[in-house]
Design a protein around this motif. Sequence first.
Motif: not given
Length: 182
Positions: A70-73, A78-81, A125-128
């Motif tokens: 949740d906190e990582a959003r 942005p993916v790397a963030v 997330f990894l698909r994104r």
Amino acid sequence: MMRADAARNLDAVLRTGARLLAEDPATTIATIAAEAGLDRRTVYRRFPTREALLTAVFRAKLDSANRVMDEARLAEAPVAVALHRYVEGIVPVSREWPLDVRRMMREDPDANVLREEASGRLDRFLRRAADEGLLRADVPISWARAMLDHLVDTAAHGFPLLDPPQAADLVVDTLLNGVGRG
């Protein structure tokens, strides 16, 4: 609402249980209670069986992992963030709750459903990340996921002196750029 001392005792039992059960799955509740500095009757009142304690530990680990996601959003940042935030948060969770989640699948079917939901979040997330071009198109998402899990586990347990931001730097760079000179 739980009293402050009861909450501290519960936290101590869960964290001690996670550590000792990861080291030795046959650890008794009496051993966990003693290591946590509590009377075994206190622990047995809350957890009448080792399985009940194990279920609570698994759920605490899942709750912690879900908070990190949740906190990582993962869906918005942005993916790397988001990846860096996730790794920086999940390394301490992995260290605090060292029980292998694969055991959860055998021990607690309900917790396994929750684990599958959390796993699905990471897969999406990894698909994104792949859709946005941060992962190679020729690499299956399942491979990228296995690499992420392995890198996090290695950072958390293979390099215990590595602080979470450093671990995140290494994991993200290794996942996104590899270790070769390309």
